[in-house]
Design a protein around this motif. Structure first.
Motif, PDB file in Angstrom:
ATOM      1  N   VAL A 129       0.858  -1.182   0.000  1.00  0.00           N
ATOM      2  CA  VAL A 129       0.000   0.000   0.000  1.00  0.00           C
ATOM      3  C   VAL A 129       0.893   1.231   0.000  1.00  0.00           C
ATOM      4  O   VAL A 129       1.685   1.442   0.921  1.00  0.00           O
ATOM      5  N   ILE A 130       0.767   2.033  -1.049  1.00  0.00           N
ATOM      6  CA  ILE A 130       1.529   3.269  -1.170  1.00  0.00           C
ATOM      7  C   ILE A 130       0.622   4.440  -0.808  1.00  0.00           C
ATOM      8  O   ILE A 130      -0.425   4.643  -1.423  1.00  0.00           O
ATOM      9  N   GLY A 131       1.002   5.204   0.217  1.00  0.00           N
ATOM     10  CA  GLY A 131       0.286   6.418   0.562  1.00  0.00           C
ATOM     11  C   GLY A 131       0.864   7.578  -0.235  1.00  0.00           C
ATOM     12  O   GLY A 131       2.058   7.862  -0.158  1.00  0.00           O
ATOM     13  N   PHE A 132       0.029   8.242  -1.007  1.00  0.00           N
ATOM     14  CA  PHE A 132       0.463   9.306  -1.913  1.00  0.00           C
ATOM     15  C   PHE A 132      -0.129  10.615  -1.415  1.00  0.00           C
ATOM     16  O   PHE A 132      -1.347  10.844  -1.533  1.00  0.00           O
ATOM     17  N   ILE A 133       0.692  11.481  -0.815  1.00  0.00           N
ATOM     18  CA  ILE A 133       0.164  12.687  -0.184  1.00  0.00           C
ATOM     19  C   ILE A 133       0.877  13.937  -0.680  1.00  0.00           C
ATOM     20  O   ILE A 133       2.004  13.896  -1.170  1.00  0.00           O
ATOM     21  N   GLY A 134       0.173  15.044  -0.506  1.00  0.00           N
ATOM     22  CA  GLY A 134       0.702  16.342  -0.905  1.00  0.00           C
ATOM     23  C   GLY A 134      -0.433  17.344  -0.868  1.00  0.00           C
ATOM     24  O   GLY A 134      -1.606  16.968  -0.855  1.00  0.00           O
ATOM     25  N   PRO A 135      -0.136  18.643  -0.856  1.00  0.00           N
ATOM     26  CA  PRO A 135      -1.189  19.666  -0.804  1.00  0.00           C
ATOM     27  C   PRO A 135      -1.938  19.750  -2.120  1.00  0.00           C
ATOM     28  O   PRO A 135      -1.525  19.161  -3.133  1.00  0.00           O
ATOM     29  N   ASN A 136      -3.043  20.477  -2.117  1.00  0.00           N
ATOM     30  CA  ASN A 136      -3.785  20.685  -3.362  1.00  0.00           C
ATOM     31  C   ASN A 136      -2.885  21.360  -4.391  1.00  0.00           C
ATOM     32  O   ASN A 136      -2.161  22.298  -4.079  1.00  0.00           O
ATOM     33  N   ALA A 142     -15.820  -0.896  -6.947  1.00  0.00           N
ATOM     34  CA  ALA A 142     -14.388  -1.181  -7.076  1.00  0.00           C
ATOM     35  C   ALA A 142     -13.968  -2.365  -6.215  1.00  0.00           C
ATOM     36  O   ALA A 142     -13.168  -3.202  -6.636  1.00  0.00           O
ATOM     37  N   LEU A 143     -14.516  -2.432  -5.015  1.00  0.00           N
ATOM     38  CA  LEU A 143     -14.107  -3.470  -4.069  1.00  0.00           C
ATOM     39  C   LEU A 143     -14.770  -4.819  -4.350  1.00  0.00           C
ATOM     40  O   LEU A 143     -14.282  -5.856  -3.898  1.00  0.00           O
ATOM     41  N   ALA A 144     -15.875  -4.803  -5.112  1.00  0.00           N
ATOM     42  CA  ALA A 144     -16.600  -6.042  -5.382  1.00  0.00           C
ATOM     43  C   ALA A 144     -15.989  -6.857  -6.513  1.00  0.00           C
ATOM     44  O   ALA A 144     -16.380  -8.006  -6.726  1.00  0.00           O
ATOM     45  N   VAL A 145     -15.047  -6.268  -7.255  1.00  0.00           N
ATOM     46  CA  VAL A 145     -14.384  -6.997  -8.341  1.00  0.00           C
ATOM     47  C   VAL A 145     -12.964  -7.365  -7.913  1.00  0.00           C
ATOM     48  O   VAL A 145     -12.371  -6.710  -7.059  1.00  0.00           O
ATOM     49  N   ASP A 146     -12.447  -8.403  -8.499  1.00  0.00           N
ATOM     50  CA  ASP A 146     -11.110  -8.888  -8.158  1.00  0.00           C
ATOM     51  C   ASP A 146     -10.092  -8.225  -9.079  1.00  0.00           C
ATOM     52  O   ASP A 146     -10.014  -8.542 -10.262  1.00  0.00           O
ATOM     53  N   SER A 147      -9.328  -7.294  -8.536  1.00  0.00           N
ATOM     54  CA  SER A 147      -8.310  -6.585  -9.313  1.00  0.00           C
ATOM     55  C   SER A 147      -6.938  -6.842  -8.703  1.00  0.00           C
ATOM     56  O   SER A 147      -6.823  -7.242  -7.536  1.00  0.00           O
ATOM     57  N   ASP A 148      -5.908  -6.597  -9.483  1.00  0.00           N
ATOM     58  CA  ASP A 148      -4.539  -6.724  -8.989  1.00  0.00           C
ATOM     59  C   ASP A 148      -4.005  -5.415  -8.427  1.00  0.00           C
ATOM     60  O   ASP A 148      -3.046  -5.401  -7.654  1.00  0.00           O
ATOM     61  N   LEU A 149      -4.619  -4.309  -8.858  1.00  0.00           N
ATOM     62  CA  LEU A 149      -4.202  -2.988  -8.391  1.00  0.00           C
ATOM     63  C   LEU A 149      -5.438  -2.133  -8.164  1.00  0.00           C
ATOM     64  O   LEU A 149      -6.325  -2.069  -9.016  1.00  0.00           O
ATOM     65  N   TYR A 150      -5.476  -1.483  -7.000  1.00  0.00           N
ATOM     66  CA  TYR A 150      -6.573  -0.571  -6.665  1.00  0.00           C
ATOM     67  C   TYR A 150      -5.985   0.829  -6.531  1.00  0.00           C
ATOM     68  O   TYR A 150      -5.033   1.040  -5.780  1.00  0.00           O
ATOM     69  N   ILE A 151      -6.569   1.777  -7.265  1.00  0.00           N
ATOM     70  CA  ILE A 151      -6.115   3.163  -7.215  1.00  0.00           C
ATOM     71  C   ILE A 151      -7.234   4.009  -6.622  1.00  0.00           C
ATOM     72  O   ILE A 151      -8.335   4.090  -7.187  1.00  0.00           O
ATOM     73  N   GLY A 163      -2.923  -9.918  -1.031  1.00  0.00           N
ATOM     74  CA  GLY A 163      -1.770  -9.761  -1.917  1.00  0.00           C
ATOM     75  C   GLY A 163      -1.946  -8.736  -3.018  1.00  0.00           C
ATOM     76  O   GLY A 163      -1.157  -8.693  -3.967  1.00  0.00           O
ATOM     77  N   LYS A 164      -2.977  -7.883  -2.903  1.00  0.00           N
ATOM     78  CA  LYS A 164      -3.214  -6.863  -3.922  1.00  0.00           C
ATOM     79  C   LYS A 164      -2.402  -5.600  -3.620  1.00  0.00           C
ATOM     80  O   LYS A 164      -2.040  -5.333  -2.476  1.00  0.00           O
ATOM     81  N   SER A 165      -2.154  -4.824  -4.649  1.00  0.00           N
ATOM     82  CA  SER A 165      -1.426  -3.563  -4.495  1.00  0.00           C
ATOM     83  C   SER A 165      -2.410  -2.403  -4.484  1.00  0.00           C
ATOM     84  O   SER A 165      -3.451  -2.450  -5.151  1.00  0.00           O
ATOM     85  N   ILE A 166      -2.060  -1.356  -3.740  1.00  0.00           N
ATOM     86  CA  ILE A 166      -2.972  -0.223  -3.577  1.00  0.00           C
ATOM     87  C   ILE A 166      -2.173   1.080  -3.635  1.00  0.00           C
ATOM     88  O   ILE A 166      -1.153   1.223  -2.959  1.00  0.00           O
ATOM     89  N   LEU A 167      -2.665   2.020  -4.434  1.00  0.00           N
ATOM     90  CA  LEU A 167      -2.146   3.384  -4.438  1.00  0.00           C
ATOM     91  C   LEU A 167      -3.228   4.256  -3.836  1.00  0.00           C
ATOM     92  O   LEU A 167      -4.319   4.389  -4.401  1.00  0.00           O
ATOM     93  N   LEU A 168      -2.954   4.838  -2.684  1.00  0.00           N
ATOM     94  CA  LEU A 168      -3.952   5.600  -1.937  1.00  0.00           C
ATOM     95  C   LEU A 168      -3.523   7.049  -1.805  1.00  0.00           C
ATOM     96  O   LEU A 168      -2.563   7.374  -1.110  1.00  0.00           O
ATOM     97  N   SER A 169      -4.252   7.913  -2.492  1.00  0.00           N
ATOM     98  CA  SER A 169      -4.057   9.346  -2.331  1.00  0.00           C
ATOM     99  C   SER A 169      -5.146   9.847  -1.399  1.00  0.00           C
ATOM    100  O   SER A 169      -6.335   9.638  -1.663  1.00  0.00           O
ATOM    101  N   SER A 170      -4.765  10.477  -0.298  1.00  0.00           N
ATOM    102  CA  SER A 170      -5.757  10.891   0.688  1.00  0.00           C
ATOM    103  C   SER A 170      -5.304  12.132   1.425  1.00  0.00           C
ATOM    104  O   SER A 170      -4.119  12.315   1.687  1.00  0.00           O
ATOM    105  N   HIS A 171      -6.277  12.985   1.754  1.00  0.00           N
ATOM    106  CA  HIS A 171      -5.970  14.147   2.587  1.00  0.00           C
ATOM    107  C   HIS A 171      -6.121  13.815   4.058  1.00  0.00           C
ATOM    108  O   HIS A 171      -5.758  14.623   4.912  1.00  0.00           O
TER     109      HIS A 171
END
Length: 294
Positions: free
Chosen positions: A32-39, A144-153, A180-188
């Motif tokens: 899980v990659i947390g992707f942060i930064g200001p607007n 998004a969560l109901a389907v089986d994906s390898d990457l969630y953005i 075992g899934k990968s996740i890119l999470l951009s969040s404030h």
């Protein structure tokens, strides 16, 4: 192991505005990659580049070892994406839209869909035009969560959700991570990133300024120390690594301290006969503010 996401030197310019100057980071399987930064820092531009919506000007951008622009159709079969403001068809019900999204993706788990509708407390029979922003987000998240994906953005996925639903989302992310899934999470919501992320990528003005695990990045911030001793502790004020020293009385003080100087400062504190010591470790928000407070 080949990375799931790989960005190297990605650049993007809109007319005279340099939106992305040098974006370089990667994500491994199950990470899980947390992707942060200001607007305006370039988070959404980076994500749209990854999705093949925007064509980069330079650099390497791959998902599953495939070029994000040239092979976007193939890539999209294996990813799930939720933006910060989900747009829906107003005359369709929430349930119909979820089913449509799942069908467009190429399948999905009907049992999981129903369970997620219950967990997110969504009324699937209401038409989308009657939904609040929070309910629109729920539709996107459930689909998004109901389907089986390898990457969630996820790009600000909990925007509009109340704290209870944010907690439900975080629990679901932990489940797909364990699968075992990968996740890119951009969040404030920095506490959200802090809870879920294995690594954090901080973007500022179109450039990556820091990347690493929370443990690796915390040495850049300061712990807040509350200290009480039997002897006058004013000498602590002048030690290297001590900042913002506030002495409540001769025996009590609150100050911030560089993690790298922790041992040296505490060694001196022990000489003053410690009565009480509280150390609050730096949070992701501390790290964030360190780069953007100016």
């Amino acid at each position: 192991m080949n990375p799931i996401i790989e960005l190297k030197g990605v650049k993007k310019k809109f007319s005279k505005f340099q939106a992305l100057s040098d974006i370089t980071f990667s994500a491994q399987r199950g990470e899980v990659i947390g992707f942060i930064g200001p607007n305006g820092a370039g988070k959404s531009t980076t994500i749209r580049t990854l999705l093949g919506i925007i064509k980069r000007d330079a650099g390497k951008a791959e998902i599953f070892g495939k070029d994000v622009w040239r092979d976007s159709v193939e890539i999209h079969k294996r990813i799930s994406y939720v933006p910060g403001d989900v747009a829906l068809w107003g005359n369709l019900t929430g349930g119909e839209i979820i089913d449509l999204f799942m069908k467009l993706h190429g399948g999905g788990d009907q049992t999981k869909r129903d369970a997620l509708i219950d967990r997110f407390e969504l009324d699937p029979k209401k038409k989308a035009k009657s939904y609040s922003k929070g309910n629109r987000q729920k539709v996107g998240l459930i689909a998004a969560l109901a389907v089986d994906s390898d990457l969630y953005i996820f790009d600000e996925p909990t925007s509009g959700l109340d704290p209870l639903m944010e907690s439900v989302f975080q629990e679901e992310v932990e489940k797909i991570k364990q699968a075992g899934k990968s996740i890119l999470l951009s969040s404030h919501i920095l506490s959200e990133v802090e809870r879920l992320a294995d690594r954090v990528v901080i973007i500022r003005k179109g450039e990556i300024v820091e990347t690493g695990t929370l443990q690796e990045l915390r040495h850049l911030t300061r712990s807040v120390i509350t200290l009480e001793t039997k002897q006058d502790l004013s000498l602590i004020k002048n030690l290297d690594g001590v900042h913002d020293f506030t002495q409540r009385n001769i025996n009590q003080a609150v100050f911030s301290m560089d993690s790298s100087r922790m041992n040296a400062v505490l060694t001196e504190a022990v000489k003053l006969e410690v009565v009480y010591l509280e150390a609050v470790p730096p949070s992701l928000e501390d790290l964030f503010m360190r780069h953007y407070e100016k």
